[in-house]
Design an enzyme around this catalytic site. Structure first.
Site, PDB file in Angstrom:
ATOM      1  N   TRP A   1       6.851   0.325  -4.085  1.00  0.00           N
ATOM      2  CA  TRP A   1       8.150   0.559  -4.398  1.00  0.00           C
ATOM      3  C   TRP A   1       9.177  -0.752  -4.020  1.00  0.00           C
ATOM      4  CZ3 TRP A   1       9.768   5.885  -1.322  1.00  0.00           C
ATOM      5  CH2 TRP A   1      10.351   6.598  -2.104  1.00  0.00           C
TER       6      TRP A   1
ATOM      7  N   ILE B   1       0.935  -1.009   0.487  1.00  0.00           N
ATOM      8  CA  ILE B   1      -0.063   0.092  -0.382  1.00  0.00           C
ATOM      9  C   ILE B   1       0.629   1.094  -0.061  1.00  0.00           C
ATOM     10  CG2 ILE B   1      -0.515   0.087   2.620  1.00  0.00           C
ATOM     11  CD1 ILE B   1      -3.251   1.236   1.756  1.00  0.00           C
ATOM     12  N   CYS B   2       0.237   1.884  -0.259  1.00  0.00           N
ATOM     13  CA  CYS B   2       0.917   3.252  -0.271  1.00  0.00           C
ATOM     14  C   CYS B   2       2.225   3.633  -1.218  1.00  0.00           C
ATOM     15  CB  CYS B   2       1.126   4.114   1.103  1.00  0.00           C
ATOM     16  SG  CYS B   2       1.002   5.958   1.123  1.00  0.00           S
ATOM     17  N   HIS B   3       3.441   4.326   0.154  1.00  0.00           N
ATOM     18  CA  HIS B   3       5.257   3.511  -0.503  1.00  0.00           C
ATOM     19  C   HIS B   3       5.097   2.433  -0.831  1.00  0.00           C
ATOM     20  CE1 HIS B   3       4.625   7.658  -0.989  1.00  0.00           C
ATOM     21  NE2 HIS B   3       5.639   7.981  -1.434  1.00  0.00           N
ATOM     22  N   GLY B   4       4.840   1.520  -0.213  1.00  0.00           N
ATOM     23  CA  GLY B   4       5.450   0.533  -0.358  1.00  0.00           C
ATOM     24  C   GLY B   4       5.318  -0.634  -1.868  1.00  0.00           C
TER      25      GLY B   4
END
Length: 178
Positions: free
Chosen positions: A115, A110-113
């Site tokens: 990456w 989730i979100c920047h995960g």
């Protein structure tokens, strides 16, 4: 008895994880009967953030180096900017993510995960979403980027932001039940 009784979920995180993206799914999954384990780089409390402000801490259960895909049914990767940015330079974390993906087990970020999914090279050809600032990275890694609360493509589950935690967690729960 919850609908996820007997399911084991591994969360991988380090300092500067987005608080709601770790605690939220963790609590929701545990309330449904899943066993949730937290792995980190060291066995010291890790610091969450609420956006950029310091948040709560949590003690990891084990080291990432001691976690094995075979012991779990799914992997969860919370965001926050600092957390995935640090973890994507750790070979043991990337190898673990790849092991879950290669085994066909749900990998939820989730979100920047996401990456970390880019670093593990597991988004090529997949429909994915993320926080807006890393969507170019997902495209460059071969992902088809969409703007939806939760996206499941095969065993890869992605989500955009803290507000999407309920939809993200439900998508992971559905994957665990199938």
């Amino acid at each position: 008895m919850g609908d996820l009784e007997g399911k084991k979920v591994l969360i991988v995180a380090t300092n500067r994880f987005e608080e709601s993206e770790l605690f939220g799914p963790r609590e929701l999954l545990m309330a449904r009967g899943a066993t949730v384990t937290l792995a980190s780089l060291a066995l010291e409390a890790i610091l969450g953030t609420v956006h950029d402000a310091p948040g709560r801490t949590i003690e990891p259960d084990l080291l990432i180096a001691d976690a094995h895909e075979a012991d779990y049914d799914a992997l969860l990767l919370p965001g926050g900017v600092g957390n995935p940015d640090r973890l994507r330079t750790e070979a043991t974390a990337i190898e673990l993510i790849r092991a879950f993906a290669d085994a066909g087990k749900p990998v939820a970020a989730i979100c920047h995960g996401p990456w970390l999914l880019v670093e593990a090279d597991v988004v090529r050809g997949k429909r994915v979403t993320s926080w807006p600032s890393i969507r170019t990275d997902l495209r460059n890694a071969g992902g088809e980027v969409v703007d939806e609360a939760a996206v499941t493509d095969g065993n890869i589950i992605t989500s955009r932001e803290p507000d999407d935690v309920p939809a993200f967690t439900e998508a992971l729960a559905q994957a665990l039940q199938s």
